[in-house]
Design a protein around this motif. Structure first.
Motif, PDB file in Angstrom:
ATOM      1  N   MET A   1       0.908  -1.190  -0.017  1.00 16.06           N
ATOM      2  CA  MET A   1      -0.195  -0.039  -0.098  1.00 16.06           C
ATOM      3  C   MET A   1       0.939   1.089  -0.054  1.00 16.06           C
ATOM      4  N   SER A   2       0.802   2.240  -1.062  1.00 15.14           N
ATOM      5  CA  SER A   2       1.577   3.355  -1.252  1.00 15.14           C
ATOM      6  C   SER A   2       1.270   4.250   0.096  1.00 15.14           C
ATOM      7  N   GLN A   3       2.161   5.031   0.455  1.00 12.46           N
ATOM      8  CA  GLN A   3       1.994   6.090   1.414  1.00 12.46           C
ATOM      9  C   GLN A   3       1.789   7.441   0.798  1.00 12.46           C
ATOM     10  N   THR A   4       0.880   8.040   1.200  1.00 17.49           N
ATOM     11  CA  THR A   4       0.605   9.533   0.957  1.00 17.49           C
ATOM     12  C   THR A   4       1.884  10.350   1.138  1.00 17.49           C
ATOM     13  N   PRO A   5       2.422  11.013  -0.034  1.00 18.69           N
ATOM     14  CA  PRO A   5       3.658  11.904   0.098  1.00 18.69           C
ATOM     15  C   PRO A   5       3.492  13.038   1.137  1.00 18.69           C
ATOM     16  N   THR A   6       4.614  13.291   1.685  1.00 19.15           N
ATOM     17  CA  THR A   6       4.988  14.482   2.689  1.00 19.15           C
ATOM     18  C   THR A   6       4.951  15.520   2.014  1.00 19.15           C
ATOM     19  N   ALA A   7       4.665  16.740   2.590  1.00 18.39           N
ATOM     20  CA  ALA A   7       4.858  18.098   2.125  1.00 18.39           C
ATOM     21  C   ALA A   7       6.291  18.373   1.616  1.00 18.39           C
ATOM     22  N   ASP A   8       7.346  17.746   2.258  1.00 16.74           N
ATOM     23  CA  ASP A   8       8.729  17.846   1.937  1.00 16.74           C
ATOM     24  C   ASP A   8       8.916  17.179   0.551  1.00 16.74           C
ATOM     25  N   GLU A   9       8.262  15.993   0.347  1.00 17.07           N
ATOM     26  CA  GLU A   9       8.461  15.132  -0.814  1.00 17.07           C
ATOM     27  C   GLU A   9       7.891  15.846  -1.979  1.00 17.07           C
ATOM     28  N   LEU A  10       6.839  16.388  -1.747  1.00 12.52           N
ATOM     29  CA  LEU A  10       5.821  17.189  -2.958  1.00 12.52           C
ATOM     30  C   LEU A  10       6.696  18.260  -3.235  1.00 12.52           C
ATOM     31  N   ARG A  11       7.119  19.105  -2.219  1.00 18.80           N
ATOM     32  CA  ARG A  11       7.986  20.234  -2.622  1.00 18.80           C
ATOM     33  C   ARG A  11       9.300  19.973  -3.528  1.00 18.80           C
ATOM     34  N   THR A  34      13.295  25.024   0.635  1.00 17.75           N
ATOM     35  CA  THR A  34      13.276  25.104   2.008  1.00 17.75           C
ATOM     36  C   THR A  34      11.892  25.765   2.397  1.00 17.75           C
ATOM     37  N   VAL A  35      11.430  26.711   1.647  1.00 17.92           N
ATOM     38  CA  VAL A  35      10.083  27.488   2.037  1.00 17.92           C
ATOM     39  C   VAL A  35       8.741  26.811   1.577  1.00 17.92           C
ATOM     40  N   PRO A  36       8.035  26.132   2.863  1.00 19.36           N
ATOM     41  CA  PRO A  36       6.710  25.404   2.504  1.00 19.36           C
ATOM     42  C   PRO A  36       5.703  26.337   1.891  1.00 19.36           C
ATOM     43  N   ARG A  37       5.547  25.833   0.502  1.00 17.57           N
ATOM     44  CA  ARG A  37       4.426  26.770  -0.216  1.00 17.57           C
ATOM     45  C   ARG A  37       3.403  26.598   0.391  1.00 17.57           C
ATOM     46  N   ASP A  38       2.936  25.232   0.835  1.00 15.61           N
ATOM     47  CA  ASP A  38       1.648  24.915   1.378  1.00 15.61           C
ATOM     48  C   ASP A  38       1.346  25.765   2.661  1.00 15.61           C
ATOM     49  N   ALA A  39       2.187  26.330   3.341  1.00 18.32           N
ATOM     50  CA  ALA A  39       2.021  27.093   4.354  1.00 18.32           C
ATOM     51  C   ALA A  39       1.427  28.396   4.154  1.00 18.32           C
ATOM     52  N   PHE A  40       1.507  28.956   2.907  1.00 18.63           N
ATOM     53  CA  PHE A  40       0.973  30.105   2.527  1.00 18.63           C
ATOM     54  C   PHE A  40      -0.215  30.136   1.741  1.00 18.63           C
ATOM     55  N   LEU A  41      -0.772  28.796   1.743  1.00 13.80           N
ATOM     56  CA  LEU A  41      -1.954  28.581   0.927  1.00 13.80           C
ATOM     57  C   LEU A  41      -3.016  27.796   1.817  1.00 13.80           C
ATOM     58  N   PRO A  42      -3.405  28.091   3.063  1.00 12.03           N
ATOM     59  CA  PRO A  42      -4.227  27.389   3.879  1.00 12.03           C
ATOM     60  C   PRO A  42      -5.532  27.144   3.202  1.00 12.03           C
ATOM     61  N   GLY A  43      -5.916  25.823   3.456  1.00 11.79           N
ATOM     62  CA  GLY A  43      -7.334  25.554   2.998  1.00 11.79           C
ATOM     63  C   GLY A  43      -7.047  24.919   1.421  1.00 11.79           C
ATOM     64  N   ILE A  44      -6.038  24.685   1.004  1.00  9.18           N
ATOM     65  CA  ILE A  44      -5.769  24.256  -0.216  1.00  9.18           C
ATOM     66  C   ILE A  44      -5.219  22.645  -0.126  1.00  9.18           C
ATOM     67  N   GLU A  45      -5.854  21.811  -0.816  1.00  8.64           N
ATOM     68  CA  GLU A  45      -5.054  20.530  -0.732  1.00  8.64           C
ATOM     69  C   GLU A  45      -3.628  20.331  -0.861  1.00  8.64           C
ATOM     70  N   GLU A  47      -1.457  18.364  -2.120  1.00  8.33           N
ATOM     71  CA  GLU A  47      -1.034  18.083  -3.411  1.00  8.33           C
ATOM     72  C   GLU A  47      -1.119  19.353  -4.448  1.00  8.33           C
ATOM     73  N   ASN A  48      -2.218  19.944  -4.344  1.00 10.29           N
ATOM     74  CA  ASN A  48      -2.562  21.106  -5.095  1.00 10.29           C
ATOM     75  C   ASN A  48      -1.511  22.389  -4.821  1.00 10.29           C
ATOM     76  N   ALA A  49      -1.182  22.306  -3.699  1.00 13.04           N
ATOM     77  CA  ALA A  49      -0.240  23.568  -3.254  1.00 13.04           C
ATOM     78  C   ALA A  49       1.243  23.176  -3.956  1.00 13.04           C
ATOM     79  N   TYR A  50       1.304  22.083  -4.399  1.00 13.18           N
ATOM     80  CA  TYR A  50       2.622  21.695  -4.948  1.00 13.18           C
ATOM     81  C   TYR A  50       2.529  21.297  -6.434  1.00 13.18           C
ATOM     82  N   THR A  51       1.765  21.784  -7.219  1.00 18.56           N
ATOM     83  CA  THR A  51       1.504  21.696  -8.956  1.00 18.56           C
ATOM     84  C   THR A  51       2.112  22.834  -9.026  1.00 18.56           C
ATOM     85  N   ASP A  52       2.555  23.039 -10.585  1.00 16.79           N
ATOM     86  CA  ASP A  52       3.268  24.319 -11.068  1.00 16.79           C
ATOM     87  C   ASP A  52       1.846  24.929 -11.516  1.00 16.79           C
ATOM     88  N   GLN A  53       1.204  25.299 -10.702  1.00 20.09           N
ATOM     89  CA  GLN A  53      -0.164  26.202 -11.166  1.00 20.09           C
ATOM     90  C   GLN A  53      -0.078  27.411 -10.343  1.00 20.09           C
TER      91      GLN A  53
END
Length: 398
Positions: A1-11, A34-45, A47-53
């Protein structure tokens, strides 16, 4: 069973993806890892925080573009590479957005200084909150019209705008050191390019011009948009110094069908950009505007399909126009698409021939970009083809 990737892995995966498409300086790469983009996008999934969009953070009711958004990460990397911020620099950012870009800048300048301004109180508060939460509390956040800059922390070694700018305010000139860098999404003749400029006295000269798209800054109204049909599904965008007879153009589109096609000698591959045609045309032709055609207009066959319906270059003069087209031809499997022009109106074919001339000029040196020299309007223009705006003059030369 695959594990959900972490924020660091996605970044890191996102940064790897960007590096696969473009060269990024080591310090910019390090900051983005280094900088966690997801922390600047609260409420966003996550994986969506780490797409090139881009991600909208505040809508703009009644307007086609959002009031504020988080920029596409690959564009962020590109512009930071253009800026070249160094440890110890004093940097001004126009357009705080989520605060993410300011955090990256803070990583790049170390013990230097970062000031970011935004006109919207909610956006400025969001940036302040997220910067504090991620340990970037040394960044100064100011709620202010970015056109006014931030004189209290001037002069600046570097200035970067993360909103589309139609004219370069004198306030920015006055607060940029001689030898300093200015990077901004500059808008002219319907297009937007991220331009990197270095100040030498009363001139800003470019050494990098890249395609981009940004929400326009509030307070500059030099661009006009006019519908060319009753449903406003066909529109033309132009600068205030251009004479555009929208009533005559609307009549032409209504009564002159079908379009006359004028092919060029240039072919392109399926993944090959041809936006350079637009850039090339603006370096000598003041008739260049932007044509917007919605899917509804295409479905109703109101107009021949432009090369890029949402944003295509068009030459406009009087009651005639000609715009860029792309047609599939099976002659060359490497480059199966031919560029050309669609002509409407009594002088449309002449305009189409002129557009084809621009296409062929681009085709002879596809990667070459013009040199841009910007001067304050009050000091006069540099040599070259000049586009005059209220606060600055833009000279383009190839």
């Amino acid at each position: 069973m695959s594990q959900t990737p972490t924020a660091d892995e996605l970044r890191n995966r996102l940064v790897d993806e960007i590096l696969g498409r473009r060269s990024v300086p080591a310090d910019v790469e390090r900051a983005m890892r280094t900088v966690p983009r997801d922390a600047f996008l609260p409420g966003i999934e996550l994986e969506n925080a780490y797409t090139d969009q881009a991600v909208t953070i505040k809508d703009n009711p009644g307007k086609p573009l959002p009031l504020s958004c988080a920029s596409v990460p690959s564009v962020v990397a590109m512009m930071l590479a253009q800026l070249g911020a160094q440890p110890g620099d004093n940097v001004l950012e126009i357009g705080a957005g989520t605060g993410y870009n300011a955090a990256l800048l803070a990583e790049l300048v170390g013990r230097g200084r970062v000031t970011t301004v935004d006109i919207d109180p909610d956006v400025a508060l969001h940036a302040r909150t997220t910067l504090n939460a991620t340990g970037h509390d040394r960044v100064t956040v100011i709620e202010r019209n970015g056109l006014l800059s931030a004189p209290e922390n001037a002069p600046y070694d570097k200035i970067i705008a993360t909103v589309g700018v139609w004219d370069i305010p004198l306030t920015w000139w006055n607060q940029l050191v001689d030898g300093g860098r200015l990077v901004l999404p500059l808008r002219w003749r319907g297009q937007t390019r991220s331009v990197a400029l270095t100040r030498r006295g009363d001139e800003l000269t470019s050494d990098s011009v890249e395609l981009c798209g940004f929400v326009p800054i509030i307070g500059q109204n030099g661009e006009k948009t006019s519908p060319l049909n009753a449903d406003a599904t066909i529109r033309v965008d132009y600068d205030q110094d251009q004479l555009v007879d929208t009533d005559a153009l609307a009549h032409t589109l209504l009564t002159n069908k079908p379009a006359r096609d004028v092919p060029s000698a240039q072919r392109v591959g399926g993944q090959e950009s041809f936006d350079g045609v637009w850039l090339r045309a603006t370096a000598g032709d003041d008739r260049v505007c932007r044509l917007e055609v919605t899917p509804q207009a295409l479905e109703q066959e109101l107009i021949r399909r432009p090369a890029t319906p949402g944003r295509s270059p068009v030459l406009v003069e009087g009651d005639s126009l000609a715009y860029l087209t792309v047609t599939r031809e099976g002659v060359d499997p490497e480059r199966p698409f031919r560029l050309g022009a669609a002509a409407y109106g009594p002088h449309g074919e002449e305009l189409a021939q002129d557009l084809v001339t621009h296409i062929d000029a681009w085709g002879s040196a596809r990667s070459v970009v013009p040199r841009m020299t910007v001067t304050p309007a009050e000091t006069g223009a540099a040599a070259g083809h000049v586009i005059r705006k209220p606060e600055s003059h833009i000279a383009l030369t190839y």
